[in-house]
Enzyme design. Structure first.
Site, PDB file in Angstrom:
ATOM      1  N   VAL A  43      -0.522 -35.893  -1.349  1.00 10.94           N
ATOM      2  CA  VAL A  43       0.647 -35.535  -0.537  1.00 10.94           C
ATOM      3  C   VAL A  43       1.244 -36.780   0.115  1.00 10.94           C
ATOM      4  O   VAL A  43       2.465 -36.980   0.123  1.00 10.94           O
ATOM      5  CB  VAL A  43       0.272 -34.478   0.519  1.00 10.94           C
ATOM      6  CG1 VAL A  43       1.448 -34.231   1.481  1.00 10.94           C
ATOM      7  CG2 VAL A  43      -0.134 -33.169  -0.151  1.00 10.94           C
ATOM      8  N   CYS A  44       0.382 -37.641   0.638  1.00 11.48           N
ATOM      9  CA  CYS A  44       0.864 -38.853   1.302  1.00 11.48           C
ATOM     10  C   CYS A  44       1.584 -39.785   0.329  1.00 11.48           C
ATOM     11  O   CYS A  44       2.544 -40.466   0.706  1.00 11.48           O
ATOM     12  CB  CYS A  44      -0.300 -39.583   1.966  1.00 11.48           C
ATOM     13  SG  CYS A  44      -1.090 -38.630   3.287  1.00 11.48           S
ATOM     14  N   THR A  45       1.138 -39.806  -0.913  1.00  7.87           N
ATOM     15  CA  THR A  45       1.813 -40.626  -1.916  1.00  7.87           C
ATOM     16  C   THR A  45       3.264 -40.191  -2.065  1.00  7.87           C
ATOM     17  O   THR A  45       4.179 -41.025  -2.116  1.00  7.87           O
ATOM     18  CB  THR A  45       1.072 -40.518  -3.269  1.00  7.87           C
ATOM     19  OG1 THR A  45      -0.250 -41.048  -3.116  1.00  7.87           O
ATOM     20  CG2 THR A  45       1.797 -41.291  -4.361  1.00  7.87           C
ATOM     21  N   LEU A  48       5.271 -41.247   1.285  1.00 14.19           N
ATOM     22  CA  LEU A  48       5.636 -42.657   1.373  1.00 14.19           C
ATOM     23  C   LEU A  48       6.758 -42.989   0.395  1.00 14.19           C
ATOM     24  O   LEU A  48       7.656 -43.782   0.704  1.00 14.19           O
ATOM     25  CB  LEU A  48       4.408 -43.526   1.116  1.00 14.19           C
ATOM     26  CG  LEU A  48       3.363 -43.524   2.244  1.00 14.19           C
ATOM     27  CD1 LEU A  48       2.030 -44.056   1.740  1.00 14.19           C
ATOM     28  CD2 LEU A  48       3.838 -44.346   3.427  1.00 14.19           C
TER      29      LEU A  48
END
Length: 218
Positions: A43-45, A48
């Site tokens: 999810v963080c990928t 960002l």
């Protein structure tokens, strides 16, 4: 605990752009600090990468972006390659290396007595490190959001909220539910009708004495 209008705690940290003093880095701009529990998380990928694509929208509003993840700089640098490959956008803003957990603790994302460092920790043990802080040029916190790991952040909402915060800091108005740029706004409750006649000479619609609707100023 941190609250709205508290001073954003200052810190020195290593980032993908070198060492920074956070308040000096903000300067006279706005800042969006958004945190992540671990590098190479799915999810963080996407988050960002999304922020990399829409960074010009924040720049246009005088706001700087800075990420944070609970891993060292060399891990961040490797992750940046994956982000560009999978999301089609290069991350140009700095990412804080919070491998000693210092900033996460300072911003109440982890308990102050949390032991250890990023070594051996997983995204699950860092799951509370999923916050967004909107910080003004006065270095005070204007907004805070916290998301669970499985829910990607809506950065369009953060842009919308930033628009509202910046406008209401300049004019004596507030924004109603689901407001967006160009919509009508509400005259602040602290403004008397007599003062409103000077501030809003074209008049307003009084739905109720305390609910006075006026066209967006500026």
């Amino acid at each position: 605990m941190l609250r709205i209008n508290d001073q954003a705690p200052n810190f020195n940290a290593e980032t993908t752009h070198g060492k920074i003093d956070f308040h000096q880095w903000i300067g006279n701009d706005w800042a969006i600090l958004f945190s992540h529990p671990k590098d190479f998380t799915p999810v963080c990928t996407t988050e960002l990468g999304t922020m990399a694509r829409i960074e010009p929208e924040f720049t246009r509003r005088g706001a700087k972006l800075i990420g944070l993840s609970v891993d060292p700089v060399d891990s961040h640098q490797k992750w940046l390659g994956d982000i560009e490959e999978t999301q089609g956008a290069k991350v140009n803003y700095p990412i804080i290396a919070d491998s000693d957990l210092a900033v996460s603790k300072l911003y109440n994302m982890l308990p102050a007595d949390e032991p250890g460092s990023s070594d051996g920790r997983t995204a699950a043990t860092n799951q509370a490190v999923r916050s967004v802080f909107v910080i003004g040029p006065d270095k005070r916190i204007k907004m805070m959001l916290v998301y669970p790991m499985t829910t990607g952040r809506n950065f369009d909402e953060i842009l919308r909220a930033l628009d509202s915060i910046q406008m209401t800091a300049k004019y004596k108005v507030a924004t109603p539910a689901n407001w967006k740029q160009g919509d009508d706004v509400i005259i602040a409750g602290s403004v008397t009708d007599e003062e409103a006649k000077t501030l809003f000479p074209d008049g307003w619609k009084a739905v109720k004495p305390y609910l006075r609707v006026v066209k967006q100023p500026g």
